[in-house]
Scaffold this motif. Structure first.
Motif, short mmCIF file in Angstrom:
data_model
loop_
_atom_site.label_atom_id
_atom_site.label_comp_id
_atom_site.label_asym_id
_atom_site.label_seq_id
_atom_site.Cartn_x
_atom_site.Cartn_y
_atom_site.Cartn_z
N PRO A 109 0.84 -1.30 -0.05
CA PRO A 109 0.16 0.06 -0.07
C PRO A 109 0.88 1.29 0.00
O PRO A 109 0.50 2.17 -0.54
CB PRO A 109 -1.05 -0.28 1.20
CG PRO A 109 -0.85 -1.50 1.64
CD PRO A 109 0.56 -2.06 1.07
N ASP A 110 2.12 1.11 0.59
CA ASP A 110 3.03 2.43 0.76
C ASP A 110 3.20 2.67 -0.85
O ASP A 110 3.42 3.72 -1.30
CB ASP A 110 4.15 2.06 1.66
CG ASP A 110 4.89 3.12 2.07
OD1 ASP A 110 4.46 4.30 1.88
OD2 ASP A 110 6.00 3.18 2.44
N PHE A 111 3.79 1.70 -1.45
CA PHE A 111 4.36 1.69 -2.68
C PHE A 111 3.40 2.29 -3.70
O PHE A 111 3.40 3.25 -4.62
CB PHE A 111 4.94 0.36 -3.21
CG PHE A 111 5.22 0.47 -4.61
CD1 PHE A 111 6.54 0.89 -5.02
CD2 PHE A 111 4.75 -0.11 -5.59
CE1 PHE A 111 6.83 1.08 -6.36
CE2 PHE A 111 4.84 -0.03 -6.79
CZ PHE A 111 6.15 0.65 -7.42
N PHE A 112 2.12 1.59 -3.67
CA PHE A 112 1.05 2.01 -4.55
C PHE A 112 0.35 3.29 -4.41
O PHE A 112 0.13 4.19 -5.17
CB PHE A 112 -0.07 1.14 -4.51
CG PHE A 112 0.16 -0.41 -5.31
CD1 PHE A 112 0.90 -0.44 -6.46
CD2 PHE A 112 0.00 -1.61 -4.48
CE1 PHE A 112 1.28 -1.74 -7.06
CE2 PHE A 112 0.60 -2.85 -4.83
CZ PHE A 112 1.08 -2.81 -6.19
N GLY A 113 0.52 3.95 -3.01
CA GLY A 113 0.26 5.01 -2.68
C GLY A 113 1.03 6.13 -3.13
O GLY A 113 0.83 7.26 -3.79
N SER A 114 2.14 5.74 -3.16
CA SER A 114 3.49 6.69 -3.72
C SER A 114 3.33 6.82 -5.10
O SER A 114 3.39 8.02 -5.75
CB SER A 114 4.80 6.10 -3.18
OG SER A 114 4.88 6.00 -1.79
N VAL A 115 3.02 5.72 -5.73
CA VAL A 115 2.63 5.72 -7.27
C VAL A 115 1.41 6.79 -7.65
O VAL A 115 1.42 7.65 -8.37
CB VAL A 115 2.38 4.50 -8.04
CG1 VAL A 115 1.87 4.43 -9.35
CG2 VAL A 115 3.69 3.49 -7.73
N GLY A 157 8.06 16.26 -3.10
CA GLY A 157 7.68 15.47 -2.24
C GLY A 157 6.84 14.10 -2.32
O GLY A 157 7.50 13.09 -1.62
N SER A 158 6.44 13.93 -3.62
CA SER A 158 6.20 12.57 -3.97
C SER A 158 7.29 11.54 -4.48
O SER A 158 7.09 10.44 -4.13
CB SER A 158 5.06 12.73 -5.30
OG SER A 158 4.18 13.36 -4.89
N VAL A 159 8.30 12.38 -5.15
CA VAL A 159 9.44 11.45 -5.31
C VAL A 159 10.06 11.12 -4.22
O VAL A 159 10.66 9.94 -4.11
CB VAL A 159 10.49 12.49 -6.28
CG1 VAL A 159 11.98 11.51 -6.07
CG2 VAL A 159 9.69 12.38 -7.54
N LEU A 160 10.07 12.04 -3.05
CA LEU A 160 10.76 11.53 -1.92
C LEU A 160 9.89 10.44 -1.06
O LEU A 160 10.66 9.65 -0.43
CB LEU A 160 10.85 12.73 -0.80
CG LEU A 160 12.19 13.71 -1.29
CD1 LEU A 160 12.04 15.14 -0.26
CD2 LEU A 160 13.56 13.11 -1.12
N PHE A 161 8.56 10.49 -1.24
CA PHE A 161 7.68 9.56 -0.76
C PHE A 161 7.93 8.24 -1.27
O PHE A 161 8.13 7.12 -0.67
CB PHE A 161 6.21 9.87 -0.72
CG PHE A 161 5.71 10.42 0.46
CD1 PHE A 161 6.38 11.23 1.23
CD2 PHE A 161 4.30 10.45 0.54
CE1 PHE A 161 5.88 12.08 2.45
CE2 PHE A 161 3.84 11.14 1.56
CZ PHE A 161 4.52 11.90 2.77
N ALA A 218 14.07 9.37 6.24
CA ALA A 218 14.37 10.99 5.63
C ALA A 218 13.31 11.15 4.35
O ALA A 218 12.90 12.31 4.47
CB ALA A 218 15.96 10.87 5.19
N GLY A 219 13.10 10.06 3.74
CA GLY A 219 12.17 10.47 2.56
C GLY A 219 10.78 10.69 3.01
O GLY A 219 10.15 11.65 2.42
N THR A 220 10.38 10.26 4.27
CA THR A 220 8.97 10.43 4.42
C THR A 220 8.90 11.79 5.34
O THR A 220 8.18 12.58 4.89
CB THR A 220 8.68 9.54 5.72
OG1 THR A 220 8.58 8.06 5.14
CG2 THR A 220 7.15 9.78 6.37
#
Length: 115
Positions: A8-14, A51-55, A79-81
């Protein structure tokens, strides 16, 4: 079990990346390579993209390796979050001046005037 957290973290970041790309496209007028520092909406859209790239970096770094049961890189994940959230916060804070610019540039209508 780890996939229930990571996927979910990965798909949310996409989805964050897709929405940021749409925002950048909306404010770029088809000229993605053109830097428009004076444009507040342009800066907000690119802050959200950063911010999206860092997420996404955070999501990818938080993947748990099946062989060792270790996270790829905890420091990048944290750090990314954090930095991604800071980008979103600054972008949201810049919405106030952007809103003021948009409202201030509208001509007054009859319903806007006090009696």
């Amino acid at each position: 079990m780890d996939r229930y957290v990571w996927r979910p973290d990965f798909f949310g970041s996409v989805l964050f990346l897709v929405s940021s790309a749409l925002a950048v496209r909306a404010v770029s007028d088809g000229r993605l390579g053109q830097v428009r520092w004076s444009s507040l909406p342009w800066r907000i859209a690119w802050l959200n993209m950063l911010g999206s790239v860092l997420f996404m970096a955070s999501a990818l770094s938080s993947y748990v390796l099946p062989d060792s049961n270790q996270v790829v890189n905890t420091r990048v994940a944290v750090a990314g979050t954090l930095l991604g959230a800071v980008c979103f916060l600054v972008g949201a804070a810049l919405m106030f001046p952007a809103w003021r610019q948009a409202v201030g540039s509208k001509p007054a209508t009859h319903s806007d005037r006090s009696p």
